[in-house]
Design a protein around this motif. Structure first.
Motif, PDB file in Angstrom:
ATOM      1  N   GLY A  18      47.993  47.143  44.906  1.00 18.67           N
ATOM      2  CA  GLY A  18      47.719  46.991  46.332  1.00 18.67           C
ATOM      3  C   GLY A  18      47.077  45.646  46.641  1.00 18.67           C
ATOM      4  O   GLY A  18      47.485  44.949  47.583  1.00 18.67           O
ATOM      5  N   SER A  19      46.100  45.254  45.863  1.00 22.81           N
ATOM      6  CA  SER A  19      45.433  43.962  46.062  1.00 22.81           C
ATOM      7  C   SER A  19      46.415  42.807  45.914  1.00 22.81           C
ATOM      8  O   SER A  19      46.407  41.859  46.708  1.00 22.81           O
ATOM      9  N   HIS A  20      47.255  42.904  44.897  1.00 16.56           N
ATOM     10  CA  HIS A  20      48.253  41.855  44.651  1.00 16.56           C
ATOM     11  C   HIS A  20      49.209  41.731  45.840  1.00 16.56           C
ATOM     12  O   HIS A  20      49.469  40.631  46.325  1.00 16.56           O
ATOM     13  N   LEU A  21      49.725  42.878  46.304  1.00 14.36           N
ATOM     14  CA  LEU A  21      50.679  42.851  47.411  1.00 14.36           C
ATOM     15  C   LEU A  21      50.017  42.472  48.733  1.00 14.36           C
ATOM     16  O   LEU A  21      50.667  41.892  49.613  1.00 14.36           O
ATOM     17  N   ALA A  22      48.742  42.773  48.887  1.00 18.10           N
ATOM     18  CA  ALA A  22      48.035  42.401  50.112  1.00 18.10           C
ATOM     19  C   ALA A  22      47.949  40.887  50.263  1.00 18.10           C
ATOM     20  O   ALA A  22      47.918  40.369  51.382  1.00 18.10           O
ATOM     21  N   VAL A  23      47.954  40.191  49.150  1.00 14.65           N
ATOM     22  CA  VAL A  23      47.849  38.733  49.176  1.00 14.65           C
ATOM     23  C   VAL A  23      49.216  38.063  49.036  1.00 14.65           C
ATOM     24  O   VAL A  23      49.527  37.106  49.739  1.00 14.65           O
ATOM     25  N   ARG A  24      50.059  38.578  48.146  1.00 16.06           N
ATOM     26  CA  ARG A  24      51.309  37.907  47.800  1.00 16.06           C
ATOM     27  C   ARG A  24      52.578  38.665  48.186  1.00 16.06           C
ATOM     28  O   ARG A  24      53.670  38.169  47.971  1.00 16.06           O
ATOM     29  N   GLY A  25      52.419  39.859  48.727  1.00 10.39           N
ATOM     30  CA  GLY A  25      53.580  40.681  49.031  1.00 10.39           C
ATOM     31  C   GLY A  25      54.209  40.327  50.370  1.00 10.39           C
ATOM     32  O   GLY A  25      53.713  39.467  51.102  1.00 10.39           O
ATOM     33  N   PRO A  26      55.304  41.006  50.696  1.00 12.52           N
ATOM     34  CA  PRO A  26      55.951  40.795  51.998  1.00 12.52           C
ATOM     35  C   PRO A  26      54.954  41.066  53.132  1.00 12.52           C
ATOM     36  O   PRO A  26      54.124  41.973  53.039  1.00 12.52           O
ATOM     37  N   LEU A  27      55.039  40.294  54.184  1.00 12.51           N
ATOM     38  CA  LEU A  27      54.078  40.399  55.284  1.00 12.51           C
ATOM     39  C   LEU A  27      53.983  41.808  55.850  1.00 12.51           C
ATOM     40  O   LEU A  27      52.895  42.281  56.158  1.00 12.51           O
ATOM     41  N   LEU A  47      54.153  44.552  54.459  1.00 16.79           N
ATOM     42  CA  LEU A  47      53.499  45.499  53.552  1.00 16.79           C
ATOM     43  C   LEU A  47      52.008  45.238  53.399  1.00 16.79           C
ATOM     44  O   LEU A  47      51.289  46.067  52.839  1.00 16.79           O
ATOM     45  N   ARG A  48      51.541  44.142  53.871  1.00 15.47           N
ATOM     46  CA  ARG A  48      50.174  43.716  53.547  1.00 15.47           C
ATOM     47  C   ARG A  48      49.094  44.650  54.061  1.00 15.47           C
ATOM     48  O   ARG A  48      48.092  44.871  53.388  1.00 15.47           O
ATOM     49  N   GLY A  49      49.266  45.234  55.229  1.00 13.38           N
ATOM     50  CA  GLY A  49      48.265  46.173  55.748  1.00 13.38           C
ATOM     51  C   GLY A  49      48.173  47.423  54.895  1.00 13.38           C
ATOM     52  O   GLY A  49      47.079  47.856  54.516  1.00 13.38           O
ATOM     53  N   GLU A  50      49.320  48.027  54.589  1.00 14.03           N
ATOM     54  CA  GLU A  50      49.346  49.214  53.721  1.00 14.03           C
ATOM     55  C   GLU A  50      48.837  48.864  52.332  1.00 14.03           C
ATOM     56  O   GLU A  50      48.132  49.653  51.706  1.00 14.03           O
ATOM     57  N   ALA A  51      49.207  47.694  51.850  1.00 19.33           N
ATOM     58  CA  ALA A  51      48.773  47.276  50.511  1.00 19.33           C
ATOM     59  C   ALA A  51      47.257  47.117  50.466  1.00 19.33           C
ATOM     60  O   ALA A  51      46.611  47.527  49.503  1.00 19.33           O
ATOM     61  N   ARG A  52      46.695  46.555  51.516  1.00 24.15           N
ATOM     62  CA  ARG A  52      45.236  46.400  51.579  1.00 24.15           C
ATOM     63  C   ARG A  52      44.562  47.773  51.560  1.00 24.15           C
ATOM     64  O   ARG A  52      43.582  47.988  50.848  1.00 24.15           O
ATOM     65  N   ALA A  53      45.123  48.707  52.309  1.00 21.99           N
ATOM     66  CA  ALA A  53      44.570  50.067  52.324  1.00 21.99           C
ATOM     67  C   ALA A  53      44.691  50.710  50.944  1.00 21.99           C
ATOM     68  O   ALA A  53      43.769  51.389  50.488  1.00 21.99           O
ATOM     69  N   LEU A  54      45.804  50.491  50.258  1.00 23.93           N
ATOM     70  CA  LEU A  54      45.983  51.015  48.904  1.00 23.93           C
ATOM     71  C   LEU A  54      44.921  50.451  47.964  1.00 23.93           C
ATOM     72  O   LEU A  54      44.374  51.172  47.128  1.00 23.93           O
ATOM     73  N   SER A  55      44.607  49.197  48.129  1.00 27.54           N
ATOM     74  CA  SER A  55      43.629  48.558  47.239  1.00 27.54           C
ATOM     75  C   SER A  55      42.220  49.121  47.412  1.00 27.54           C
ATOM     76  O   SER A  55      41.377  48.936  46.537  1.00 27.54           O
ATOM     77  N   GLU A  56      41.982  49.818  48.522  1.00 28.43           N
ATOM     78  CA  GLU A  56      40.641  50.332  48.812  1.00 28.43           C
ATOM     79  C   GLU A  56      40.482  51.822  48.553  1.00 28.43           C
ATOM     80  O   GLU A  56      39.391  52.369  48.709  1.00 28.43           O
ATOM     81  N   ILE A  57      41.535  52.504  48.164  1.00 28.59           N
ATOM     82  CA  ILE A  57      41.486  53.964  47.984  1.00 28.59           C
ATOM     83  C   ILE A  57      40.744  54.321  46.703  1.00 28.59           C
ATOM     84  O   ILE A  57      40.928  53.696  45.664  1.00 28.59           O
ATOM     85  N   GLY A  58      39.979  55.391  46.791  1.00 33.05           N
ATOM     86  CA  GLY A  58      39.333  55.953  45.604  1.00 33.05           C
ATOM     87  C   GLY A  58      38.380  55.004  44.941  1.00 33.05           C
ATOM     88  O   GLY A  58      38.325  54.972  43.724  1.00 33.05           O
ATOM     89  N   GLY A  59      37.633  54.270  45.706  1.00 33.48           N
ATOM     90  CA  GLY A  59      36.734  53.280  45.158  1.00 33.48           C
ATOM     91  C   GLY A  59      35.814  53.812  44.076  1.00 33.48           C
ATOM     92  O   GLY A  59      34.704  53.360  43.929  1.00 33.48           O
ATOM     93  N   GLY A  60      36.294  54.765  43.299  1.00 31.84           N
ATOM     94  CA  GLY A  60      35.507  55.383  42.248  1.00 31.84           C
ATOM     95  C   GLY A  60      35.457  54.543  40.992  1.00 31.84           C
ATOM     96  O   GLY A  60      35.713  55.030  39.901  1.00 31.84           O
ATOM     97  N   ARG A  61      35.160  53.300  41.126  1.00 31.71           N
ATOM     98  CA  ARG A  61      35.094  52.418  39.967  1.00 31.71           C
ATOM     99  C   ARG A  61      34.036  52.914  38.985  1.00 31.71           C
ATOM    100  O   ARG A  61      34.200  52.782  37.777  1.00 31.71           O
ATOM    101  N   GLY A  62      32.973  53.539  39.490  1.00 28.62           N
ATOM    102  CA  GLY A  62      31.952  54.090  38.602  1.00 28.62           C
ATOM    103  C   GLY A  62      32.531  55.177  37.721  1.00 28.62           C
ATOM    104  O   GLY A  62      32.242  55.256  36.533  1.00 28.62           O
ATOM    105  N   VAL A  63      33.373  56.023  38.292  1.00 30.95           N
ATOM    106  CA  VAL A  63      34.040  57.059  37.503  1.00 30.95           C
ATOM    107  C   VAL A  63      34.961  56.410  36.492  1.00 30.95           C
ATOM    108  O   VAL A  63      35.023  56.803  35.333  1.00 30.95           O
ATOM    109  N   LEU A  64      35.694  55.381  36.926  1.00 32.16           N
ATOM    110  CA  LEU A  64      36.587  54.681  36.009  1.00 32.16           C
ATOM    111  C   LEU A  64      35.793  54.055  34.869  1.00 32.16           C
ATOM    112  O   LEU A  64      36.196  54.132  33.714  1.00 32.16           O
TER     113      LEU A  64
END
Length: 167
Positions: free
Chosen positions: A38-47, A49-66
């Protein structure tokens, strides 16, 4: 590393996982990969898709769990993401991975008597489901974009019958 290869590695690792904690670890690996794509496509993907890609990059911010599950599986595979060469293929593969993750987690949640593990599975299922919704949204946007193009426009060869002057 190319996204398709990372997704393939994730699908293989999930398929090989037998212990509940290994399945949960692979679920969070998949979520981290979805966020990275998601982060990659938000910056470099088709225009479109960038909004959805940005939202994908923010889902489940459970980095602590990871971070806890990384102890079982090593560093996050997502950290090795370097490119997304074929957006549609990657999104289809990511959708398949997220679907497999959801199914595997349902199995773990149904089999466990540990309340903590159960709720961790529920959280991971929710994240995978929400991520998959975003991925399917991006696939729909790609389809709409492609329908708006003349035939063979992707290869630079529009059908002469479609031109205003005719054949």
């Amino acid at each position: 590393m190319e996204a398709e290869r990372l997704i393939s590695a994730g699908r293989h690792a999930l398929a090989q996982s037998r212990a509940a904690l290994d399945i949960v670890a692979e679920a969070w690996q998949a979520q981290a990969l979805a966020q990275a794509i998601g982060s990659h496509l938000a910056v470099r993907g088709p225009l479109e898709l960038r909004g959805e890609a940005r939202a994908l990059s923010e889902i489940g911010g459970g980095r602590g769990v990871l971070d806890q599950t990384v102890l079982r599986t090593g560093t996050p595979r997502a950290d090795r993401l370097s490119e997304v060469t074929d957006v549609r293929t990657v999104l289809n593969a990511l959708s398949a991975l997220l679907g497999e993750v959801g199914i595997a987690l349902v199995g773990v949640a149904c089999d466990t008597d540990e309340e903590g593990l159960y709720w961790q599975c529920i959280e991971a299922i929710d994240a995978a489901d929400e991520s998959n919704d975003r991925v399917r949204g991006m696939l729909r946007r790609l389809t709409v974009r492609e329908r708006g193009r003349p035939p063979d426009a992707a290869r630079g060869r529009a059908d002469p019958a479609d031109s205003p002057a005719g054949p």
